[in-house]
Design an enzyme around this catalytic site. Structure first.
Site, PDB file in Angstrom:
ATOM      1  N   GLY A  13      20.842 -20.719 -19.888  1.00 16.30           N
ATOM      2  CA  GLY A  13      20.590 -19.890 -18.690  1.00 16.30           C
ATOM      3  C   GLY A  13      19.763 -18.686 -19.055  1.00 16.30           C
ATOM      4  CB  ALA A  15      18.442 -15.741 -14.898  1.00 16.66           C
ATOM      5  CG  ASN A  36      16.570 -21.741 -17.690  1.00 17.83           C
ATOM      6  OD1 ASN A  36      17.522 -20.994 -17.481  1.00 17.83           O
ATOM      7  ND2 ASN A  36      15.713 -22.100 -16.733  1.00 17.83           N
ATOM      8  NE  ARG A  37      18.356 -25.737 -12.375  1.00 14.66           N
ATOM      9  CZ  ARG A  37      18.784 -25.413 -11.158  1.00 14.66           C
ATOM     10  NH1 ARG A  37      19.672 -26.169 -10.554  1.00 14.66           N
ATOM     11  NH2 ARG A  37      18.334 -24.330 -10.548  1.00 14.66           N
ATOM     12  CB  ALA A  77      24.085 -19.104 -10.255  1.00 14.40           C
ATOM     13  CB  SER A 130      30.672  -5.031 -17.301  1.00 15.39           C
ATOM     14  OG  SER A 130      30.185  -4.007 -16.446  1.00 15.39           O
ATOM     15  CE  LYS A 185      31.820  -7.680 -15.026  1.00 15.63           C
ATOM     16  NZ  LYS A 185      31.026  -8.372 -14.105  1.00 15.63           N
ATOM     17  CG  HIS A 188      34.616  -3.713 -14.710  1.00 15.42           C
ATOM     18  ND1 HIS A 188      33.457  -3.982 -13.988  1.00 15.42           N
ATOM     19  CD2 HIS A 188      34.281  -2.750 -15.584  1.00 15.42           C
ATOM     20  CE1 HIS A 188      32.479  -3.202 -14.419  1.00 15.42           C
ATOM     21  NE2 HIS A 188      32.949  -2.451 -15.399  1.00 15.42           N
ATOM     22  CD  GLU A 192      30.333  -2.266 -10.524  1.00 14.48           C
ATOM     23  OE1 GLU A 192      30.606  -2.726 -11.647  1.00 14.48           O
ATOM     24  OE2 GLU A 192      29.483  -2.781  -9.776  1.00 14.48           O
ATOM     25  CE  LYS A 265      24.198 -10.964  -6.861  1.00 14.63           C
ATOM     26  NZ  LYS A 265      23.586 -11.101  -8.193  1.00 14.63           N
ATOM     27  CG  HIS A 457      62.806 -10.779  10.905  1.00  8.75           C
ATOM     28  ND1 HIS A 457      62.573 -12.123  10.782  1.00  8.75           N
ATOM     29  CD2 HIS A 457      61.983 -10.352  11.896  1.00  8.75           C
ATOM     30  CE1 HIS A 457      61.638 -12.490  11.640  1.00  8.75           C
ATOM     31  NE2 HIS A 457      61.263 -11.429  12.345  1.00  8.75           N
TER      32      HIS A 457
HETATM   33  N1  LIG Z   1      22.777  -9.587 -12.965  1.00  2.61           N
HETATM   34  C1  LIG Z   1      23.740  -8.804 -13.426  1.00  2.61           C
HETATM   35  O1  LIG Z   1      23.627  -7.564 -13.518  1.00  2.61           O
HETATM   36  C2  LIG Z   1      25.014  -9.428 -13.900  1.00  2.61           C
HETATM   37  C3  LIG Z   1      25.955  -8.641 -14.570  1.00  2.61           C
HETATM   38  C4  LIG Z   1      27.109  -9.245 -15.071  1.00  2.61           C
HETATM   39  C5  LIG Z   1      27.319 -10.590 -14.855  1.00  2.61           C
HETATM   40  N2  LIG Z   1      26.394 -11.331 -14.166  1.00  2.61           N
HETATM   41  C6  LIG Z   1      26.662 -12.758 -13.997  1.00  2.61           C
HETATM   42  O2  LIG Z   1      25.953 -13.465 -15.021  1.00  2.61           O
HETATM   43  C7  LIG Z   1      25.555 -14.770 -14.542  1.00  2.61           C
HETATM   44  C8  LIG Z   1      24.042 -14.906 -14.707  1.00  2.61           C
HETATM   45  O3  LIG Z   1      23.430 -13.902 -13.921  1.00  2.61           O
HETATM   46  P1  LIG Z   1      21.831 -13.779 -13.793  1.00  2.61           P
HETATM   47  O4  LIG Z   1      21.604 -12.687 -12.800  1.00  2.61           O
HETATM   48  O5  LIG Z   1      21.237 -13.669 -15.142  1.00  2.61           O
HETATM   49  O6  LIG Z   1      21.385 -15.199 -13.244  1.00  2.61           O
HETATM   50  P2  LIG Z   1      21.592 -15.888 -11.794  1.00  2.61           P
HETATM   51  O7  LIG Z   1      20.490 -15.481 -10.914  1.00  2.61           O
HETATM   52  O8  LIG Z   1      22.995 -15.672 -11.338  1.00  2.61           O
HETATM   53  O9  LIG Z   1      21.425 -17.448 -12.171  1.00  2.61           O
HETATM   54  C9  LIG Z   1      20.184 -17.990 -12.539  1.00  2.61           C
HETATM   55  C10 LIG Z   1      20.360 -18.957 -13.705  1.00  2.61           C
HETATM   56  O10 LIG Z   1      21.283 -19.995 -13.358  1.00  2.61           O
HETATM   57  C11 LIG Z   1      20.634 -21.255 -13.607  1.00  2.61           C
HETATM   58  N3  LIG Z   1      21.164 -22.291 -12.714  1.00  2.61           N
HETATM   59  C12 LIG Z   1      21.371 -22.180 -11.387  1.00  2.61           C
HETATM   60  N4  LIG Z   1      21.887 -23.338 -10.909  1.00  2.61           N
HETATM   61  C13 LIG Z   1      21.984 -24.182 -11.955  1.00  2.61           C
HETATM   62  C14 LIG Z   1      22.458 -25.512 -12.106  1.00  2.61           C
HETATM   63  N5  LIG Z   1      22.951 -26.195 -11.072  1.00  2.61           N
HETATM   64  N6  LIG Z   1      22.421 -26.063 -13.343  1.00  2.61           N
HETATM   65  C15 LIG Z   1      21.946 -25.371 -14.387  1.00  2.61           C
HETATM   66  N7  LIG Z   1      21.500 -24.111 -14.321  1.00  2.61           N
HETATM   67  C16 LIG Z   1      21.527 -23.511 -13.111  1.00  2.61           C
HETATM   68  C17 LIG Z   1      19.171 -20.971 -13.365  1.00  2.61           C
HETATM   69  O11 LIG Z   1      18.369 -21.979 -13.917  1.00  2.61           O
HETATM   70  P3  LIG Z   1      16.905 -22.280 -13.310  1.00  2.61           P
HETATM   71  O12 LIG Z   1      15.989 -21.298 -13.957  1.00  2.61           O
HETATM   72  O13 LIG Z   1      16.626 -23.673 -13.708  1.00  2.61           O
HETATM   73  O14 LIG Z   1      16.989 -22.097 -11.829  1.00  2.61           O
HETATM   74  C18 LIG Z   1      19.043 -19.627 -14.073  1.00  2.61           C
HETATM   75  O15 LIG Z   1      18.986 -19.771 -15.466  1.00  2.61           O
HETATM   76  C19 LIG Z   1      26.042 -14.829 -13.092  1.00  2.61           C
HETATM   77  O16 LIG Z   1      27.302 -15.433 -13.042  1.00  2.61           O
HETATM   78  C20 LIG Z   1      26.168 -13.384 -12.693  1.00  2.61           C
HETATM   79  O17 LIG Z   1      27.087 -13.162 -11.657  1.00  2.61           O
HETATM   80  C21 LIG Z   1      25.252 -10.784 -13.712  1.00  2.61           C
END
Ligand SMILES: NC(=O)c1ccc[n+]([C@@H]2O[C@H](COP(=O)([O-])OP(=O)(O)OC[C@H]3O[C@@H](n4cnc5c(N)ncnc54)[C@H](OP(=O)(O)O)[C@@H]3O)[C@@H](O)[C@H]2O)c1
Length: 473
Positions: A13, A15, A36-37, A77, A130, A185, A188, A192, A265, A457
């Site tokens: 993953g 992202a 990554n997918r 995600a 976090s 978490k 947490h 927040e 979220k 009751h």
């Molecule tokens: N953003 C923040 O500040 C933050 C902080 C703490 C925790 N988190 C958590 O960390 C996790 C990742 O967050 P993020 O913001 O980096 O990414 P995201 O937008 O939540 O997810 C995108 C990623 O998920 C992959 N994905 C989605 N559907 C998929 C599937 N069916 N099979 C395989 N891969 C799939 C995507 O691959 P593709 O590129 O192929 O679409 C991409 O790599 C989430 O659970 C989020 O809640 C986020």
């Protein structure tokens, strides 16, 4: 770090969070395989970030590139994608391999996944992460839960990538079995929500009653951030409140043009629903969630505001005096919201058979995470002096001292600002939580009488054991 051609760590993953975590792990001297997918993201990552990385289009080759036991972190995600990734990994894994889900997964999903993978001999950890993008890259607060065997194997890596606490230790600890990490978490994030709602209410008081500009409000946050309210969220309040508007050049601050609809979220809602199911009060967190819902009803609010004239704001005290009341009130309210979140964690831990040490939770929240603050160190030290690390915060002598010192300011704030027509759902609920939790008597006797009248009751008495019913008429 084994000396062969295989990688120490795997990350799925790429992202925002995943790519930053991969870079963090690599920067601490570990070799990292990434997947990554959509392969274009992997290619892009490898082009942009040079280092001890290997990228793969084939999941099988990705798995084969890892040292055993394989340590694979999933940062995709939350929800179905996590199950999809686990399912696609399974054919290539061997007994003893480790999967760490670092996303914001719902804790019941984590329990289900952990149990199913245990049957296959795969070790699963749900790990709260976090700190957002910056934290992921430079040092997040990490809340891993699940298999202790897996924890032993991943501890050297997670300890190196985590943020530092006030004593220089790593902001990571094994939280407890199965979903304990994801549960902590979730709470947490609930806290927040509460802290941000306190900040929003503070902003609104200063804006409407004291008629301060965004820039002047920023100065107050800046001042508070140098004292007992020092925290990451107060620190970032300053740039958020003082940023100039690039689009409307006549508007001095961008924040004046941001639409007053707060999104979410869902982690605050999860915490609230879970608290309702377990019968634990986290009203301040829930009020913060409700305030975001209400903010989303913008059109209805605007039309109703035309029917209901707003109350004239009257200042009760000088701004200088008020700032001191406000600082103390914020401190008491923050502790009240932490007390609610901590109580939920402790009660759940008991029900789920997790052994969660709230001193450790406070310590690992001292750095890296969004709610990191001076206050977390105060909470950490308060638990240091007791063996019962799941005790209610209000029961700790040092916290009782702080609450007694500051509660009058919270009472003043809620009373005075309610008269001024300023809505304080978070401050008020933090105060009421304190008042009820520290009251030997609540008016619930009257409620029991009413319930027995209309529904037979029954009730208990305070002078004799037994269950009673009365013919009231
Ligand atoms: N953003 C923040 O500040 C933050 C902080 C703490 C925790 N988190 C958590 O960390 C996790 C990742 O967050 P993020 O913001 O980096 O990414 P995201 O937008 O939540 O997810 C995108 C990623 O998920 C992959 N994905 C989605 N559907 C998929 C599937 N069916 N099979 C395989 N891969 C799939 C995507 O691959 P593709 O590129 O192929 O679409 C991409 O790599 C989430 O659970 C989020 O809640 C986020």
């Amino acid at each position: 770090m084994k000396k062969n051609n295989l990688s120490d760590f795997g990350l799925i993953g790429l992202a925002v969070m995943g790519s930053n975590l991969a870079r963090n792990v690599e920067s601490r001297g570990f070799s990292v395989s990434v997947y990554n997918r959509s392969f274009d993201k992997t290619e892009h990552f490898l082009q942009e970030f040079k280092g001890n990385f290997k990228g793969f289009e084939s999941l099988q080759k990705f798995v084969k590139s890892l040292n055993r036991p394989r340590k694979i972190m999933i940062m995709v995600a939350a929800g179905d994608p996590v199950d999809a990734v686990i399912q696609s990994l399974l054919p290539f894994l061997q007994k003893g391999d480790i999967i760490i889900d670092g996303g914001n997964s719902y804790y019941k999903d984590t329990q289900r996944r952990e149990a199913a993978l245990k049957e296959k001999g795969i070790l699963f950890m749900g790990c709260g992460v976090s700190g957002g993008e910056e934290g992921a890259l430079h040092g997040p607060s990490l809340m891993p839960g699940g298999s202790k065997e897996a924890w032993k194997a991943v501890k050297p890596i997670l300890s190196k990538i985590a943020a530092r606490d006030f004593s220089g230790g790593a902001c990571v600890a094994h939280i407890g079995n199965d979903a304990a990490g994801h549960y902590v978490k979730m709470v947490h994030n609930g806290i927040e929500y509460a802290v941000m709602q306190f900040m929003a209410e503070t902003y609104e008081i200063l804006r409407t009653v004291y008629k301060l500009s965004s820039g002047d409000i920023a100065k107050i946050f800046q001042k508070y951030n140098k004292g007992k309210l020092q925290s990451f969220l107060f620190e970032i309040a300053v740039p958020v409140l003082t940023k100039k508007d690039d689009i409307d050049k006549k508007s001095p601050y961008l924040v004046y043009h941001i639409l007053d609809k707060a999104s979410q979220k869902g982690t605050g809602k999860w915490a609230s629903l879970d608290a309702l199911d377990r019968g634990v009060t986290i009203s301040t967190i829930t009020e913060a969630v409700f305030a975001r819902f209400t903010s989303s009803e913008k059109d209805l609010r605007v039309s109703l505001s035309q029917m209901y004239a707003s109350k004239k704001k009257i200042k009760a005290v000088s701004r200088k005096k008020f700032e001191k009341h406000l600082e103390n009130a914020l401190y008491a309210a923050m502790i009240s919201s932490y007390a609610q979140g901590y109580h939920l964690i402790s009660k759940t831990a008991k029900e789920e058979g997790w052994k969660i040490d709230m001193k450790e939770v406070s310590r690992i929240w001292e750095g890296g995470c969004i709610i990191r603050a001076e206050l977390l160190h105060v909470l950490n030290q308060a638990y240091q002096k007791t063996k019962n690390r799941s005790q209610h915060l209000f029961a700790l002598p040092s916290i009782a001292g702080i609450m007694k010192k500051n509660i009058q300011d919270l009472r003043f704030l809620v009373g005075n600002m309610s008269e001024n027509g300023v809505s304080l759902p978070a401050f008020s609920s933090a105060l009421y939580y304190y008042e009820y939790m520290t009251a030997a008597h609540m008016p619930a006797n009257f409620i029991q009488g009413l319930r027995d009248y209309f529904g037979a009751h029954t009730y208990e008495r305070d002078d004799k054991p037994g269950i009673y019913h009365t013919q009231w008429e």
